[in-house]
Write an enzyme that holds these catalytic residues in place. Sequence first.
Site, PDB file in Angstrom:
ATOM      1  N   GLY A 157       6.026   4.640   9.398  1.00  0.00           N
ATOM      2  CA  GLY A 157       5.138   5.793   9.529  1.00  0.00           C
ATOM      3  C   GLY A 157       5.203   6.328  10.945  1.00  0.00           C
ATOM      4  O   GLY A 157       6.205   6.141  11.646  1.00  0.00           O
ATOM      5  N   SER A 158       4.123   6.945  11.382  1.00  0.00           N
ATOM      6  CA  SER A 158       4.155   7.589  12.700  1.00  0.00           C
ATOM      7  C   SER A 158       4.012   6.569  13.821  1.00  0.00           C
ATOM      8  O   SER A 158       3.482   5.466  13.626  1.00  0.00           O
ATOM      9  CB  SER A 158       3.006   8.603  12.798  1.00  0.00           C
ATOM     10  OG  SER A 158       1.775   7.913  12.845  1.00  0.00           O
ATOM     11  N   VAL A 214       0.235   5.685  14.456  1.00  0.00           N
ATOM     12  CA  VAL A 214      -0.341   4.680  13.557  1.00  0.00           C
ATOM     13  C   VAL A 214       0.327   3.319  13.777  1.00  0.00           C
ATOM     14  O   VAL A 214      -0.329   2.274  13.784  1.00  0.00           O
ATOM     15  CB  VAL A 214      -0.237   5.128  12.074  1.00  0.00           C
ATOM     16  CG1 VAL A 214      -0.742   4.039  11.140  1.00  0.00           C
ATOM     17  CG2 VAL A 214      -1.019   6.413  11.851  1.00  0.00           C
ATOM     18  N   GLY A 215       1.629   3.333  14.002  1.00  0.00           N
ATOM     19  CA  GLY A 215       2.358   2.078  14.240  1.00  0.00           C
ATOM     20  C   GLY A 215       1.791   1.314  15.424  1.00  0.00           C
ATOM     21  O   GLY A 215       1.670   0.084  15.396  1.00  0.00           O
ATOM     22  N   GLU A 238       8.817   0.873  11.849  1.00  0.00           N
ATOM     23  CA  GLU A 238       9.831   1.938  11.833  1.00  0.00           C
ATOM     24  C   GLU A 238       9.077   3.246  11.986  1.00  0.00           C
ATOM     25  O   GLU A 238       8.267   3.589  11.138  1.00  0.00           O
ATOM     26  CB  GLU A 238      10.586   1.963  10.501  1.00  0.00           C
ATOM     27  CG  GLU A 238      11.513   0.815  10.265  1.00  0.00           C
ATOM     28  CD  GLU A 238      12.633   0.744  11.267  1.00  0.00           C
ATOM     29  OE1 GLU A 238      12.907   1.743  11.968  1.00  0.00           O
ATOM     30  OE2 GLU A 238      13.230  -0.335  11.368  1.00  0.00           O
ATOM     31  N   CYS A 278      12.547  10.706   9.113  1.00  0.00           N
ATOM     32  CA  CYS A 278      12.524  10.168  10.493  1.00  0.00           C
ATOM     33  C   CYS A 278      13.853  10.441  11.148  1.00  0.00           C
ATOM     34  O   CYS A 278      13.953  10.505  12.365  1.00  0.00           O
ATOM     35  CB  CYS A 278      12.326   8.670  10.558  1.00  0.00           C
ATOM     36  SG  CYS A 278      11.377   7.978   9.282  1.00  0.00           S
ATOM     37  N   LYS A 291       0.864  -1.179   0.000  1.00  0.00           N
ATOM     38  CA  LYS A 291       0.000   0.000   0.000  1.00  0.00           C
ATOM     39  C   LYS A 291       0.898   1.226   0.000  1.00  0.00           C
ATOM     40  O   LYS A 291       1.542   1.531   1.001  1.00  0.00           O
ATOM     41  CB  LYS A 291      -0.907   0.052   1.233  1.00  0.00           C
ATOM     42  CG  LYS A 291      -1.962   1.144   1.088  1.00  0.00           C
ATOM     43  CD  LYS A 291      -2.421   1.721   2.413  1.00  0.00           C
ATOM     44  CE  LYS A 291      -1.688   2.986   2.804  1.00  0.00           C
ATOM     45  NZ  LYS A 291      -1.829   4.149   1.910  1.00  0.00           N
ATOM     46  N   GLU A 336       7.789  14.896  17.891  1.00  0.00           N
ATOM     47  CA  GLU A 336       8.247  14.969  16.508  1.00  0.00           C
ATOM     48  C   GLU A 336       7.432  16.010  15.728  1.00  0.00           C
ATOM     49  O   GLU A 336       6.220  16.068  15.848  1.00  0.00           O
ATOM     50  CB  GLU A 336       8.088  13.600  15.834  1.00  0.00           C
ATOM     51  CG  GLU A 336       8.692  13.547  14.449  1.00  0.00           C
ATOM     52  CD  GLU A 336       8.679  12.151  13.842  1.00  0.00           C
ATOM     53  OE1 GLU A 336       7.636  11.483  13.921  1.00  0.00           O
ATOM     54  OE2 GLU A 336       9.721  11.752  13.287  1.00  0.00           O
TER      55      GLU A 336
HETATM   56  C1  UN1 Z   1      13.456   8.066   6.747  1.00  0.00           C
HETATM   57  O1  UN1 Z   1      13.593   9.210   7.097  1.00  0.00           O
HETATM   58  O2  UN1 Z   1      12.389   7.464   6.982  1.00  0.00           O
HETATM   59  O3  UN1 Z   1      19.178   7.838   6.659  1.00  0.00           O
HETATM   60  C2  UN1 Z   1      14.463   7.301   5.984  1.00  0.00           C
HETATM   61  C3  UN1 Z   1      18.537   8.592   5.936  1.00  0.00           C
HETATM   62  C4  UN1 Z   1      17.949   8.047   4.654  1.00  0.00           C
HETATM   63  C5  UN1 Z   1      16.701   7.288   4.958  1.00  0.00           C
HETATM   64  C6  UN1 Z   1      15.734   8.050   5.794  1.00  0.00           C
HETATM   65  N1  UN1 Z   1      18.907   7.175   4.008  1.00  0.00           N
HETATM   66  O4  UN1 Z   1      18.386   9.777   6.214  1.00  0.00           O
END
Ligand code: UN1
Length: 496
Positions: free
Chosen positions: A229-230, A233-234, A251, A285, A176, A386
């Site tokens: 995702g967040s 939601v996770g 993640e 992230c 998805k 965040e």
């Molecule tokens: C993300 O922000 O979900 O390490 C992934 C990094 C990238 C991947 C980020 N290679 O900043």
Amino acid sequence: MTHPVHHNLIGGQWLPAAEGKTILNLNPADHTDVVGAFPSSHAEDVNQAVAAAKKAFATWRLVPAPKRAEILVRAGLLLQKRKEQYAKDMTREMGKVLAETRGDVQEAIDEAFYVAGEGRRLFGQTTPSELQNKFCMSVRMPVGVVGLITPWNFPMAIPSWKLFPALVSGNTCVIKPATDTPLSTYNLVQALVDAGLPPGVVNIVAGNGSTVGGALVEHPDVRAISFTGSSAVGSLVAQHAAATFKPVSLEMGGKNAQIVLDDANLELALDGALWGAFGTTGQRCTATSRILLQKGIAAKFTETLVARAKKLKVGNGLDESVEVGPQVNISQIETSEKYVAIAVAEGAKLLCGGHRLTEGIYAHGTFFEPTVLGGITPTMRIAREEVFGPVVSLIEFDTFEQAIEIANSVDYGLSASIYTKDVNRAFTAMRDLESGITYINAPTIGAEVHLPFGGVKHTGNGHREGNGAIDFFTTWKAVYVDYSDKLQRAQIDNAE
Ligand code: UN1
């Protein structure tokens, strides 16, 4: 103006959503530019896709892993050829600047070649038996049909982190894509299809997160879920998946700190801070959202950072001179605004930025000024929650020990960085920072695909992508081969 209309991919066929509805994919730099229409799918579409994946699993699991890997190699080569076009498509749907979308496609290429190597590894173990004439081994088996739910900020790289290891391991997939950025997932899957992936091995069901994601998570024939995702939601994904005992790889968020000690190379630390905080418009992230400054360099660092942040060129990422693209959608802009207001109300100093940009070239997009907040203390909400936008908080500290404590004082633990020339402190930080990824004299962003990617605390649930994904997408089978030609009872016949 006409725009392309995309369908779901189910069992090798491109089909509209059963209910016939679509969602428009708009360019965040210019909402008058419609990238395309994508299906707004429901449980019925998910059911069909899972059935197709289940059917394909019967044969795909028997294709030798090195042969499965060859498809990944060919897909990687196709991505190399199409890199420029796919990068432009991605900038148009997601907003980040071309240099970065080229990097995103490159990350998928790297992943293809890295994971293809696993086709000739997928190592298991052999171990002695406690009985004579008996052979013991453990082998990796595919899990079955896996559901993949991916975010909009790395619209090709993150799908590749999930699809490629799932495929080389012999699983079939229903993915998805993020509602804001489906085209890049379509492009990735198109490369796989053109590389010879058999029908039904990867299926795409596009649409709303709770509808399509929810149906995938609850489907009894989906054997595992990989979600990025967040954290909010996770947590729901994990709770719903628990009903059918599905393994879930999560993640999620970050509140990543860059620590700058008095002895640091300040120019280097500034370059790192600007890239970490405002690269991808802060929507990683791994983005730097806290900069921890030791008192001796704090004033100078702050002054230069603010001056440089003010000079960053914000605009349409397709313009090669632009450094910071738009935020992906209006709700992200509202989050940035909300957090600036909360920070100021709690006593933060707005040192630059803090507002959406709405005039002239910004009129039709979702742009937010690169924002630096000073006078932050570790307990303020802006220091703990965040934002996922171009907003960075500066926190001052006296001692190295305090810096580690502040860095660790949040619920998240994805990435952390320290700038220092003191090797003892660098090694102490490597040991003591509570994060899945730690950088020395480098920004908090920029992980490479062949290392473990993931975090601790509320960032994840213990799984890793990159080096570690194969562990999630395979299940161990212990195999005992008795060649004694007699009944040998473990724990009994060999007991003294
Ligand atoms: C993300 O922000 O979900 O390490 C992934 C990094 C990238 C991947 C980020 N290679 O900043």
